[in-house]
Design a protein around this motif. Structure first.
Motif, PDB file in Angstrom:
ATOM      1  N   ILE A 197       0.834  -1.212   0.000  1.00 34.02           N
ATOM      2  CA  ILE A 197       0.000   0.000   0.000  1.00 34.02           C
ATOM      3  C   ILE A 197       0.861   1.252   0.000  1.00 34.02           C
ATOM      4  CG2 ILE A 197      -1.809   1.236   1.247  1.00 34.02           C
ATOM      5  CD1 ILE A 197      -2.584  -1.478   2.497  1.00 34.02           C
ATOM      6  N   ILE A 198       1.873   1.282   0.871  1.00 34.87           N
ATOM      7  CA  ILE A 198       2.827   2.391   0.932  1.00 34.87           C
ATOM      8  C   ILE A 198       4.221   1.812   1.159  1.00 34.87           C
ATOM      9  CG2 ILE A 198       1.245   4.201   1.696  1.00 34.87           C
ATOM     10  CD1 ILE A 198       2.161   3.690   4.554  1.00 34.87           C
ATOM     11  N   PRO A 258       3.240   4.288  -3.569  1.00 36.47           N
ATOM     12  CA  PRO A 258       3.511   5.634  -3.036  1.00 36.47           C
ATOM     13  C   PRO A 258       4.332   5.605  -1.751  1.00 36.47           C
ATOM     14  CG  PRO A 258       1.228   5.021  -2.643  1.00 36.47           C
ATOM     15  CD  PRO A 258       1.806   3.947  -3.516  1.00 36.47           C
ATOM     16  N   TYR A 259       4.858   6.755  -1.396  1.00 34.11           N
ATOM     17  CA  TYR A 259       5.790   6.894  -0.274  1.00 34.11           C
ATOM     18  C   TYR A 259       5.110   6.656   1.071  1.00 34.11           C
ATOM     19  CZ  TYR A 259       9.528   9.165   2.469  1.00 34.11           C
ATOM     20  OH  TYR A 259      10.536   9.450   3.362  1.00 34.11           O
ATOM     21  N   VAL A 260       4.217   7.557   1.483  1.00 33.37           N
ATOM     22  CA  VAL A 260       3.559   7.413   2.783  1.00 33.37           C
ATOM     23  C   VAL A 260       2.039   7.577   2.724  1.00 33.37           C
ATOM     24  CG1 VAL A 260       5.588   8.137   4.100  1.00 33.37           C
ATOM     25  CG2 VAL A 260       3.938   9.859   3.338  1.00 33.37           C
ATOM     26  N   MET A 261       1.511   8.071   1.615  1.00 30.29           N
ATOM     27  CA  MET A 261       0.063   8.278   1.493  1.00 30.29           C
ATOM     28  C   MET A 261      -0.523   7.263   0.527  1.00 30.29           C
ATOM     29  SD  MET A 261      -0.992  10.699   3.461  1.00 30.29           S
ATOM     30  CE  MET A 261      -2.557  11.171   2.725  1.00 30.29           C
ATOM     31  N   PRO A 262      -1.421   6.394   0.985  1.00 29.53           N
ATOM     32  CA  PRO A 262      -2.018   5.395   0.082  1.00 29.53           C
ATOM     33  C   PRO A 262      -2.797   6.066  -1.041  1.00 29.53           C
ATOM     34  CG  PRO A 262      -2.511   4.905   2.385  1.00 29.53           C
ATOM     35  CD  PRO A 262      -1.935   6.282   2.356  1.00 29.53           C
ATOM     36  N   ARG A 263      -2.817   5.411  -2.181  1.00 32.92           N
ATOM     37  CA  ARG A 263      -3.643   5.920  -3.278  1.00 32.92           C
ATOM     38  C   ARG A 263      -5.108   5.631  -3.001  1.00 32.92           C
ATOM     39  NH1 ARG A 263       0.387   3.391  -6.539  1.00 32.92           N
ATOM     40  NH2 ARG A 263       1.838   4.942  -7.378  1.00 32.92           N
ATOM     41  N   LEU A 264      -5.943   6.592  -3.346  1.00 27.76           N
ATOM     42  CA  LEU A 264      -7.380   6.403  -3.165  1.00 27.76           C
ATOM     43  C   LEU A 264      -7.995   5.639  -4.318  1.00 27.76           C
ATOM     44  CD1 LEU A 264      -8.401   9.902  -1.752  1.00 27.76           C
ATOM     45  CD2 LEU A 264      -7.923   7.789  -0.512  1.00 27.76           C
TER      46      LEU A 264
END
Length: 277
Positions: A197-198, A258-264
């Protein structure tokens, strides 16, 4: 999650090797001593962190008079990220391998690292000098809701640590490898579980524990701001090491996750997010 999961299989292999140690009394005694020390100090450090933050850093054993307490607390905040990050460098890892005299320092380096990190955490949360100022203390339904959130962040941190390799994160890899007289085998680049996820779930989960507390003080705010910044910036150094170690495999992973923010959502924004991360 099944026995075919490489994370489970790796742990089982390590445990089996440790349960049937080859002959060598001094090696076995050293391995067991380091194992007990590592996990005892680890438990103290984690429990101290959970307890101190639950009370917004208003309950601790530090008693440095003010205004010198400000300097002492600042040093306690700084010592963890500075030493923690240094020991992950090539020079720091070399130092870890030489800390214990004799031929086993390299094998025990992950255990030594975990012991040092745990002592650092214990020092931070047990030696903190509280300001005595309390801004907010949750009560009633809000208290129980925040407690549930606090517990959830710790469960998330445990899950992320397992996905990254529980034996490395806990320090067990070193002493169990020495006990089984096998070469420590580090897990591959983590890409499963929360790492799908991240890229930095451990740092994100750690940052979340800083904010989901039922008591707020100036002490907790300073700690939360400082270590949230650390959790956002320090992984950049980690990823530079991954670039060198894993090469194209890490580049592909970085483009997709992604780095630290999950994609919506997936789709059109995937490529753009991957390049911006």
């Amino acid at each position: 999650m099944t026995l075919s999961d490489p994370r489970i299989a790796r742990l089982i292999t390590l445990v089996i090797a440790a349960l049937r140690p080859p002959a060598g009394r001094r090696r076995i005694a050293l391995a067991l001593f380091m194992g007990v020390l590592c996990h005892a100090v680890f438990a103290v450090g984690v429990l101290a962190m959970m307890w101190a933050m639950f009370f917004g850093m208003s309950e601790s054993f530090g008693s440095v008079p003010w205004p010198w307490a400000f300097v002492a607390n600042a040093l306690l905040i700084l010592q963890f990220p500075l030493v923690h990050s240094f020991l992950l460098t090539k020079r720091g890892m070399g130092l870890l391998a030489r800390m214990l005299p004799g031929p086993h320092g390299g094998t025990l380096s992950t255990t030594t690292y975990a012991i040092i990190a745990s002592v650092q955490l214990g020092a931070l949360f047990l030696l903190w000098t509280p300001s005595g100022i309390i801004w907010y203390r949750a009560e009633g339904l809000a208290f129980w809701a925040i407690c549930a959130a606090y517990a959830a962040t710790w469960l998330l941190l445990m899950k992320a640590s397992f996905d990254a390799g529980a034996e490395v994160q806990s320090g067990a890899l070193g002493w169990m490898s020495l006990l089984g007289k096998i070469k420590p085998k580090f897990p591959d680049m983590p890409t499963q579980g929360l790492f799908r996820i991240i890229r930095q779930p451990i740092y994100v989960a750690f940052a979340l524990t800083l904010w989901a507390v039922p008591v707020w003080t100036p002490d907790q705010l300073v700690l939360a701001l400082s270590y949230t910044a650390y959790c956002l910036l320090a992984p950049r150094l980690k990823e530079k090491r991954f670039e060198k170690r894993y090469g194209d495999a890490f580049d592909r992973y970085r483009r997709d996750v992604p780095y630290v923010m999950p994609r919506l959502k997936n789709g059109a924004g995937k490529s753009e997010e991957g390049h911006n991360a």
